[in-house]
Write a protein that holds these residues in place. Structure first.
Motif, PDB file in Angstrom:
ATOM      1  N   GLY A  13       0.925  -0.852  -0.018  1.00  0.00           N
ATOM      2  CA  GLY A  13      -0.237   0.133  -0.401  1.00  0.00           C
ATOM      3  C   GLY A  13       0.809   1.001   0.159  1.00  0.00           C
ATOM      4  O   GLY A  13       2.256   0.903   0.236  1.00  0.00           O
ATOM      5  N   ILE A  14       0.093   2.343   0.169  1.00  0.00           N
ATOM      6  CA  ILE A  14       0.630   3.660   0.037  1.00  0.00           C
ATOM      7  C   ILE A  14       1.752   3.835   0.980  1.00  0.00           C
ATOM      8  O   ILE A  14       1.148   3.757   2.321  1.00  0.00           O
ATOM      9  CB  ILE A  14      -0.474   5.088  -0.553  1.00  0.00           C
ATOM     10  N   GLY A  15       2.628   4.433   1.077  1.00  0.00           N
ATOM     11  CA  GLY A  15       3.447   4.522   2.265  1.00  0.00           C
ATOM     12  C   GLY A  15       4.564   2.782   2.356  1.00  0.00           C
ATOM     13  O   GLY A  15       5.211   3.516   3.584  1.00  0.00           O
ATOM     14  N   SER A  16       3.680   2.035   2.494  1.00  0.00           N
ATOM     15  CA  SER A  16       4.699   1.684   2.418  1.00  0.00           C
ATOM     16  C   SER A  16       5.838   0.996   2.697  1.00  0.00           C
ATOM     17  O   SER A  16       6.921   0.344   3.252  1.00  0.00           O
ATOM     18  CB  SER A  16       4.064  -0.273   2.381  1.00  0.00           C
ATOM     19  N   GLY A  17       6.696   1.554   1.557  1.00  0.00           N
ATOM     20  CA  GLY A  17       7.744   1.663   1.475  1.00  0.00           C
ATOM     21  C   GLY A  17       8.485   0.345   0.188  1.00  0.00           C
ATOM     22  O   GLY A  17       9.889  -0.090   0.150  1.00  0.00           O
ATOM     23  N   LYS A  18       7.522  -0.151  -1.015  1.00  0.00           N
ATOM     24  CA  LYS A  18       8.008  -0.371  -1.856  1.00  0.00           C
ATOM     25  C   LYS A  18       9.752   0.633  -2.308  1.00  0.00           C
ATOM     26  O   LYS A  18       9.922  -0.556  -3.201  1.00  0.00           O
ATOM     27  CB  LYS A  18       6.763  -0.206  -3.451  1.00  0.00           C
ATOM     28  N   SER A  19       8.932   1.209  -2.917  1.00  0.00           N
ATOM     29  CA  SER A  19       9.922   2.200  -3.521  1.00  0.00           C
ATOM     30  C   SER A  19      11.639   2.138  -3.110  1.00  0.00           C
ATOM     31  O   SER A  19      12.946   1.463  -3.709  1.00  0.00           O
ATOM     32  CB  SER A  19      10.167   3.752  -3.685  1.00  0.00           C
ATOM     33  N   VAL A  20      11.988   2.209  -1.847  1.00  0.00           N
ATOM     34  CA  VAL A  20      12.419   1.708  -0.467  1.00  0.00           C
ATOM     35  C   VAL A  20      13.383  -0.024  -0.892  1.00  0.00           C
ATOM     36  O   VAL A  20      14.366   0.518  -1.016  1.00  0.00           O
ATOM     37  CB  VAL A  20      12.026   2.356   1.067  1.00  0.00           C
ATOM     38  N   VAL A  21      12.018  -0.856  -1.325  1.00  0.00           N
ATOM     39  CA  VAL A  21      12.942  -2.009  -1.231  1.00  0.00           C
ATOM     40  C   VAL A  21      13.609  -1.668  -2.740  1.00  0.00           C
ATOM     41  O   VAL A  21      14.928  -2.227  -2.468  1.00  0.00           O
ATOM     42  CB  VAL A  21      11.608  -3.135  -1.477  1.00  0.00           C
ATOM     43  N   SER A  22      12.776  -1.047  -3.753  1.00  0.00           N
ATOM     44  CA  SER A  22      13.579  -1.223  -4.967  1.00  0.00           C
ATOM     45  C   SER A  22      14.767  -0.648  -4.713  1.00  0.00           C
ATOM     46  O   SER A  22      15.900  -1.103  -5.389  1.00  0.00           O
ATOM     47  CB  SER A  22      12.532  -0.375  -6.173  1.00  0.00           C
ATOM     48  N   LYS A  23      15.056   0.588  -4.063  1.00  0.00           N
ATOM     49  CA  LYS A  23      16.343   1.482  -4.271  1.00  0.00           C
ATOM     50  C   LYS A  23      17.717   0.677  -3.964  1.00  0.00           C
ATOM     51  O   LYS A  23      18.651   0.548  -4.238  1.00  0.00           O
ATOM     52  CB  LYS A  23      16.162   2.160  -3.466  1.00  0.00           C
ATOM     53  N   VAL A  24      17.242  -0.334  -2.620  1.00  0.00           N
ATOM     54  CA  VAL A  24      18.156  -1.156  -1.382  1.00  0.00           C
ATOM     55  C   VAL A  24      18.683  -2.108  -2.937  1.00  0.00           C
ATOM     56  O   VAL A  24      19.404  -2.490  -3.265  1.00  0.00           O
ATOM     57  CB  VAL A  24      18.057  -1.911  -0.420  1.00  0.00           C
ATOM     58  N   ASP A  34      10.218  -0.312 -13.303  1.00  0.00           N
ATOM     59  CA  ASP A  34       9.705   0.747 -12.302  1.00  0.00           C
ATOM     60  C   ASP A  34       8.262   0.949 -12.964  1.00  0.00           C
ATOM     61  O   ASP A  34       8.487   1.576 -13.623  1.00  0.00           O
ATOM     62  CB  ASP A  34       9.991   1.749 -11.453  1.00  0.00           C
ATOM     63  N   CYS A  35       6.749   0.447 -12.467  1.00  0.00           N
ATOM     64  CA  CYS A  35       5.562   0.703 -13.412  1.00  0.00           C
ATOM     65  C   CYS A  35       5.741   1.592 -13.815  1.00  0.00           C
ATOM     66  O   CYS A  35       4.669   2.317 -14.438  1.00  0.00           O
ATOM     67  CB  CYS A  35       4.635  -0.547 -12.723  1.00  0.00           C
ATOM     68  N   ASP A  36       5.729   2.594 -12.434  1.00  0.00           N
ATOM     69  CA  ASP A  36       4.710   4.060 -12.561  1.00  0.00           C
ATOM     70  C   ASP A  36       5.751   4.466 -13.799  1.00  0.00           C
ATOM     71  O   ASP A  36       4.721   5.590 -14.142  1.00  0.00           O
ATOM     72  CB  ASP A  36       4.713   4.481 -10.930  1.00  0.00           C
ATOM     73  N   SER A  37       6.394   4.969 -13.293  1.00  0.00           N
ATOM     74  CA  SER A  37       7.418   5.353 -14.849  1.00  0.00           C
ATOM     75  C   SER A  37       7.521   5.599 -15.573  1.00  0.00           C
ATOM     76  O   SER A  37       7.238   6.772 -17.039  1.00  0.00           O
ATOM     77  CB  SER A  37       8.754   5.951 -13.914  1.00  0.00           C
ATOM     78  N   ARG A  38       7.873   3.897 -15.933  1.00  0.00           N
ATOM     79  CA  ARG A  38       7.577   3.889 -17.305  1.00  0.00           C
ATOM     80  C   ARG A  38       5.848   3.389 -17.926  1.00  0.00           C
ATOM     81  O   ARG A  38       6.345   3.965 -19.083  1.00  0.00           O
ATOM     82  CB  ARG A  38       7.631   1.841 -17.544  1.00  0.00           C
ATOM     83  N   ALA A  39       4.929   3.213 -17.300  1.00  0.00           N
ATOM     84  CA  ALA A  39       3.208   3.808 -17.616  1.00  0.00           C
ATOM     85  C   ALA A  39       3.554   5.010 -17.745  1.00  0.00           C
ATOM     86  O   ALA A  39       3.289   5.432 -18.960  1.00  0.00           O
ATOM     87  CB  ALA A  39       2.736   3.611 -16.277  1.00  0.00           C
ATOM     88  N   LYS A  40       4.119   6.487 -17.416  1.00  0.00           N
ATOM     89  CA  LYS A  40       3.890   7.593 -17.780  1.00  0.00           C
ATOM     90  C   LYS A  40       4.913   7.895 -19.192  1.00  0.00           C
ATOM     91  O   LYS A  40       4.510   8.266 -20.265  1.00  0.00           O
ATOM     92  CB  LYS A  40       4.898   8.548 -17.197  1.00  0.00           C
ATOM     93  N   SER A  41       6.086   6.898 -19.159  1.00  0.00           N
ATOM     94  CA  SER A  41       7.385   7.055 -20.678  1.00  0.00           C
ATOM     95  C   SER A  41       5.867   6.606 -21.108  1.00  0.00           C
ATOM     96  O   SER A  41       5.999   7.361 -23.070  1.00  0.00           O
ATOM     97  CB  SER A  41       7.621   6.610 -20.108  1.00  0.00           C
ATOM     98  N   ILE A  42       5.585   5.430 -21.358  1.00  0.00           N
ATOM     99  CA  ILE A  42       5.235   4.708 -21.978  1.00  0.00           C
ATOM    100  C   ILE A  42       3.773   5.611 -23.287  1.00  0.00           C
ATOM    101  O   ILE A  42       3.857   5.375 -24.246  1.00  0.00           O
ATOM    102  CB  ILE A  42       4.007   3.364 -21.965  1.00  0.00           C
TER     103      ILE A  42
END
Length: 197
Positions: A13-24, A34-42
């Motif tokens: 969920g929002i604020g859980s820290g998905k992006s932090v795990v990705s950065k690690v 990263d689905c969010d950034s890729r979806a925008k780019s697509i």
């Protein structure tokens, strides 16, 4: 044909820290989509997708210059569930195709790669991944994180969490590993333990 790279979804969920795990994982030299950034780019780069959005969702959301007006698009889809469903069908299918192309293009020695997304079931990503890493954190901590990150009120964050809770079902995959992202549970040892499985 060579072996297929195993895919693991990172969700929560929002604020859980998905992006932090990705950065690690990225800091360890792992491959993360990263689905969010890729979806925008697509959406921004595909004339076909923009045409479909204009025809199937809202003509007003795509300007004469071919630029998507995201504020207008959000206004339309949040007022009309059917429009939101049509938009999701267009974008989710494009993202799934893009993930598959990305996977094919990974180095031959890539055993495992990760896909970060908050909506793995709604988007259909659950059908192409081998396992799910579910990132969790106490709700009060999630609210504080999002307030600090986005400059929004606690009530606004709570509404988003409640909306996600109504639409998300994280327990439908046959392989789920949980990562607790709070101050008492350091992330790195948890990730290293999962990497050894």
């Amino acid at each position: 044909m060579g072996k297929t790279t195993r895919l693991i979804a990172i969700t929560g969920g929002i604020g859980s820290g998905k992006s932090v795990v990705s950065k690690v994982l990225l800091s360890m030299g792992k491959h993360v989509y990263d689905c969010d950034s890729r979806a925008k780019s697509i959406v921004d780069s595909s004339a076909e997708i923009k045409m479909r959005i204009a025809c199937e969702v809202s003509a007003e959301a795509v300007g004469p210059d071919g630029v998507v007006d995201r504020a207008k698009l959000a206004e339309v889809v949040f007022a009309d569930r059917n429009a939101l469903n049509r938009l999701n069908a267009i974008v989710h299918a494009a993202v799934i195709d893009d993930i598959e192309n990305w996977r094919v293009g990974l180095p031959d020695n890539t055993d495992t790669a990760w896909v970060e997304s908050a909506i793995i079931y709604e988007s259909g990503i659950d059908r192409i991944v081998d396992c799910v890493w579910l990132v969790e954190a106490p709700e009060d901590l999630r609210i504080k994180r999002v307030m600090a990150r986005n400059g929004v009120s606690a009530d606004d964050v709570k509404k988003r969490i409640d909306a996600q809770n109504r639409t998300c079902d994280y327990v439908r995959h046959s392989c789920i590993q949980t990562i607790l992202n709070d101050s008492l549970a350091p992330l790195l040892p948890q990730i290293q333990r999962l990497l050894q499985k």
